[in-house]
Enzyme design. Structure first.
Site, PDB file in Angstrom:
ATOM      1  N   GLY A 139      38.499  50.641  46.200  1.00  0.00           N
ATOM      2  CA  GLY A 139      39.753  50.940  45.514  1.00  0.00           C
ATOM      3  C   GLY A 139      39.945  50.292  44.157  1.00  0.00           C
ATOM      4  N   HIS A 140      39.012  49.434  43.720  1.00  0.00           N
ATOM      5  CA  HIS A 140      39.227  48.722  42.446  1.00  0.00           C
ATOM      6  C   HIS A 140      38.004  48.870  41.554  1.00  0.00           C
ATOM      7  CE1 HIS A 140      40.148  45.331  39.667  1.00  0.00           C
ATOM      8  NE2 HIS A 140      41.385  45.629  39.991  1.00  0.00           N
ATOM      9  N   ILE A 141      37.769  49.735  40.920  1.00  0.00           N
ATOM     10  CA  ILE A 141      38.318  50.945  40.368  1.00  0.00           C
ATOM     11  C   ILE A 141      37.392  52.071  40.843  1.00  0.00           C
ATOM     12  CG2 ILE A 141      38.733  52.157  38.192  1.00  0.00           C
ATOM     13  CD1 ILE A 141      40.567  49.587  38.532  1.00  0.00           C
TER      14      ILE A 141
ATOM     15  N   LEU B 202      35.089  47.119  39.832  1.00  0.00           N
ATOM     16  CA  LEU B 202      35.117  45.830  39.147  1.00  0.00           C
ATOM     17  C   LEU B 202      35.777  44.816  40.072  1.00  0.00           C
ATOM     18  CD1 LEU B 202      36.473  46.968  35.666  1.00  0.00           C
ATOM     19  CD2 LEU B 202      34.096  46.459  36.273  1.00  0.00           C
TER      20      LEU B 202
END
Length: 159
Positions: free
Chosen positions: A65-67, A72
């Site tokens: 979920g990040h990104i 990252l």
């Protein structure tokens, strides 16, 4: 003014672990996906200094979920990894009551200077600045390769 590095990361990138995840778990309560300090490659108890590692994996909890499409490592994860190394190092100098440990109390002067992505090894160094019975302050830095990606002051409190 350029930052003075706590160590030369190139000297430590390929060093073998002197404390593995099982040895870390003997001193820290973190488990499962929150056991983020994967090993320690150097401990200088006299100088109150340690160097640890975290291997960023494609299966880590933050990747999806990040990104999406360009994962990252969040800065808060870098801070947590550094805080775990600080807490681990603090156990060699503090005599906490049974059942107590050093928890995260805060961060000052945090600066993120680069990215950590799946497949990277994050090398983290910390030095104790002050240590009292229930409180510690630590200077921390982290690198991917020879590039510093994080620097800050961690505050640890016995909980």
């Amino acid at each position: 003014m350029p930052t003075v590095e706590l160590c030369d990361p190139r000297e430590w990138l390929e060093k073998p672990l002197v404390f593995d995840a099982a040895a870390i778990a003997e001193r820290l309560p973190h488990r499962h996906e929150m056991a983020l300090l994967h090993g320690v490659v150097h401990l200088d108890d006299e100088r109150r200094f340690a160097i640890g590692v975290h291997h960023a994996r494609p299966t880590d909890f933050w990747v999806r979920g990040h990104i999406p499409g360009r994962p990252l490592m969040p800065g808060v994860v870098m801070i947590e990894i550094a805080a775990q190394l600080c807490a681990w190092l603090g156990t060699f100098s503090m005599s906490a009551e049974p059942g107590k440990f050093m928890g995260f109390g805060g961060v000052d002067r945090a600066r993120f200077r680069g990215q950590v992505t799946p497949g990277d090894t994050l090398l983290v160094a910390t030095r104790i600045r002050k240590l009292r019975r229930n409180l510690g302050t630590f200077h921390t830095q982290a690198w991917v390769g020879s590039d510093m990606v994080f620097e800050g002051e961690i505050l640890g409190v016995v909980v």
